[in-house]
Design a protein around this motif. Structure first.
Motif, short mmCIF file in Angstrom:
data_model
loop_
_atom_site.label_atom_id
_atom_site.label_comp_id
_atom_site.label_asym_id
_atom_site.label_seq_id
_atom_site.Cartn_x
_atom_site.Cartn_y
_atom_site.Cartn_z
N GLU A 9 -1.58 6.49 18.85
CA GLU A 9 -1.70 5.69 17.11
C GLU A 9 -0.93 6.04 16.74
O GLU A 9 -0.23 5.24 16.07
CB GLU A 9 -3.58 5.63 16.58
N ASP A 10 -0.82 7.49 16.12
CA ASP A 10 0.28 8.04 14.48
C ASP A 10 1.33 7.09 15.56
O ASP A 10 2.24 6.28 14.47
CB ASP A 10 0.47 9.00 14.26
N ARG A 11 2.03 7.52 16.37
CA ARG A 11 3.56 6.91 16.86
C ARG A 11 3.65 5.37 16.42
O ARG A 11 5.16 4.83 16.47
CB ARG A 11 3.74 7.67 18.38
N LEU A 12 2.21 4.55 17.15
CA LEU A 12 2.94 3.25 16.94
C LEU A 12 3.52 2.42 15.19
O LEU A 12 4.00 1.91 14.62
CB LEU A 12 1.85 2.91 17.86
N GLU A 13 2.05 3.16 14.41
CA GLU A 13 2.40 3.02 13.18
C GLU A 13 3.51 3.29 12.17
O GLU A 13 3.80 2.76 11.46
CB GLU A 13 0.46 3.77 11.85
N LEU A 14 3.56 4.39 12.75
CA LEU A 14 4.92 5.20 12.12
C LEU A 14 5.91 4.52 12.31
O LEU A 14 6.92 4.05 12.14
CB LEU A 14 5.50 6.16 12.60
N GLN A 15 6.16 3.47 13.73
CA GLN A 15 7.30 2.33 13.93
C GLN A 15 6.99 1.26 13.24
O GLN A 15 8.37 1.25 12.58
CB GLN A 15 6.87 2.70 15.01
N ASN A 16 5.97 1.23 12.81
CA ASN A 16 5.29 -0.05 11.91
C ASN A 16 5.73 0.35 10.66
O ASN A 16 6.74 -0.79 9.80
CB ASN A 16 4.85 -0.44 11.69
N VAL A 17 5.34 1.53 9.55
CA VAL A 17 6.07 2.58 8.95
C VAL A 17 7.48 2.42 8.29
O VAL A 17 8.56 1.69 7.99
CB VAL A 17 5.50 3.26 8.39
N ALA A 18 8.67 2.82 9.83
CA ALA A 18 9.62 2.16 9.61
C ALA A 18 10.71 1.19 9.59
O ALA A 18 11.63 1.25 8.79
CB ALA A 18 10.33 3.13 10.93
N GLN A 19 9.79 0.42 9.98
CA GLN A 19 10.35 -0.97 9.83
C GLN A 19 9.79 -1.76 8.71
O GLN A 19 10.17 -3.05 8.64
CB GLN A 19 9.88 -1.74 11.46
N SER A 20 8.88 -1.16 7.81
CA SER A 20 8.49 -1.96 6.38
C SER A 20 9.54 -1.61 5.84
O SER A 20 9.85 -0.53 5.48
CB SER A 20 7.77 -1.99 6.20
N ARG A 21 9.78 -2.64 4.39
CA ARG A 21 10.38 -2.17 2.91
C ARG A 21 8.98 -2.23 1.88
O ARG A 21 7.26 -2.85 2.52
CB ARG A 21 10.85 -3.40 2.37
N LEU A 22 8.12 -0.29 1.81
CA LEU A 22 7.20 -0.49 1.21
C LEU A 22 7.34 -0.24 -0.48
O LEU A 22 7.83 -0.19 -1.13
CB LEU A 22 6.70 0.82 1.77
N ALA A 23 6.28 0.10 -0.52
CA ALA A 23 5.71 0.34 -2.24
C ALA A 23 4.62 1.83 -1.82
O ALA A 23 3.87 1.39 -0.80
CB ALA A 23 4.57 -0.39 -3.09
N VAL A 24 5.23 2.75 -1.90
CA VAL A 24 3.90 3.71 -1.89
C VAL A 24 3.73 4.35 -2.92
O VAL A 24 4.61 4.65 -4.32
CB VAL A 24 5.58 4.77 -1.95
N PHE A 25 2.13 4.93 -3.36
CA PHE A 25 1.50 5.48 -4.13
C PHE A 25 1.52 6.62 -4.11
O PHE A 25 0.58 7.13 -2.72
CB PHE A 25 0.02 4.35 -4.53
N VAL A 26 1.80 7.81 -4.55
CA VAL A 26 1.21 9.44 -5.04
C VAL A 26 0.54 9.32 -4.64
O VAL A 26 0.77 9.36 -6.50
CB VAL A 26 2.55 9.94 -4.72
N LEU A 27 -0.70 10.52 -4.86
CA LEU A 27 -1.37 10.98 -5.94
C LEU A 27 -0.92 12.61 -5.93
O LEU A 27 -0.94 13.53 -5.03
CB LEU A 27 -2.91 10.79 -4.94
N ASP A 28 -1.50 13.32 -7.14
CA ASP A 28 -0.77 13.93 -7.48
C ASP A 28 -1.59 15.52 -7.66
O ASP A 28 -2.63 15.24 -7.08
CB ASP A 28 0.30 14.40 -8.35
N ASN A 29 -1.52 16.37 -6.96
CA ASN A 29 -2.41 17.15 -7.51
C ASN A 29 -2.94 17.24 -8.23
O ASN A 29 -3.91 18.39 -8.86
CB ASN A 29 -1.41 18.29 -6.99
N ASN A 30 -2.46 17.28 -9.29
CA ASN A 30 -3.29 16.32 -11.24
C ASN A 30 -3.78 15.68 -10.98
O ASN A 30 -4.42 14.95 -12.42
CB ASN A 30 -2.22 16.87 -12.32
N ASP A 31 -4.85 15.11 -9.93
CA ASP A 31 -5.10 13.52 -10.34
C ASP A 31 -4.09 12.75 -10.79
O ASP A 31 -4.59 11.44 -11.74
CB ASP A 31 -6.43 13.49 -10.90
N ASN A 32 -3.00 12.17 -10.99
CA ASN A 32 -1.92 11.06 -11.33
C ASN A 32 -1.49 10.56 -10.10
O ASN A 32 -0.96 11.34 -9.53
CB ASN A 32 -0.98 11.67 -12.06
#
Length: 180
Positions: free
Chosen positions: A93-116
């Motif tokens: 399942e992850d392999r299929l989804e990562l193929q979609n991710v690799a083909q997309s232009r993304l917005a990435v939101f990062v939650l750091d360990n300080n809750d930012n």
């Protein structure tokens, strides 16, 4: 436009830690309009209606690095934003989804360990630029994926306003899958 300095910076307390705990991926096309920032803090205080996808990480399995690049000769400056993560366990399942991710232009939101929460790729998108799937050699080796997301932006990554209990609970227009 004349350049100006606005403030200095005092030595801060030693009360923060490194690392990230979760990333959220969305299609960049959902965020090309409707992202607004507070004029005083520069923090994002409004997001458009969109669905984002949550990827939880093990401890010490990810980082966010932002590098300022300036050209004295050309009079330009930009920010290179890189998010590195490791995901445990190889699955079909992850392999299929990562193929979609690799083909997309993304917005990435990062939650750091300080809750930012940080938005990576706000203007020109982020992309999956490198990755591996590995079984490991020894029984104690990692079995999973390593992924690198990269964005080259005209401004540094913006922090999102603080949430109350769970990430994005103050942004009613954002749906998260899987849900909290």
């Amino acid at each position: 436009m004349p350049c100006s300095l606005q403030s200095g910076r005092l030595l801060k307390c030693k009360d923060k830690i490194g690392g990230i705990k979760t990333i959220f991926l969305g299609l960049h096309s959902d965020f090309t309009t409707g992202v607004e920032t507070d004029s005083g803090t520069g923090e994002i205080n409004l997001l458009p209606t969109a669905t984002i996808y949550r990827y939880e990480l093990s401890q010490a399995a990810g980082d966010f690095i932002e590098t300022i690049t300036s050209s004295v000769e050309n009079g330009t400056v930009f920010w290179n934003q890189v998010v590195n993560i490791s995901l445990m366990q190889l699955t079909a399942e992850d392999r299929l989804e990562l193929q979609n991710v690799a083909q997309s232009r993304l917005a990435v939101f990062v939650l750091d360990n300080n809750d930012n929460l940080w938005m990576v790729g706000q203007y020109d998108s982020a992309e999956l630029t490198a990755g591996t799937a590995a079984t490991g050699t020894a029984k104690g080796d990692a079995n999973g994926y390593t992924l690198t997301f990269t964005a080259t932006e005209k401004l540094p990554a913006r922090r999102l306003e603080d949430y109350t209990a769970v990430p994005f609970d103050n942004f009613a227009t954002i749906g998260i899958l899987p849900t909290y």
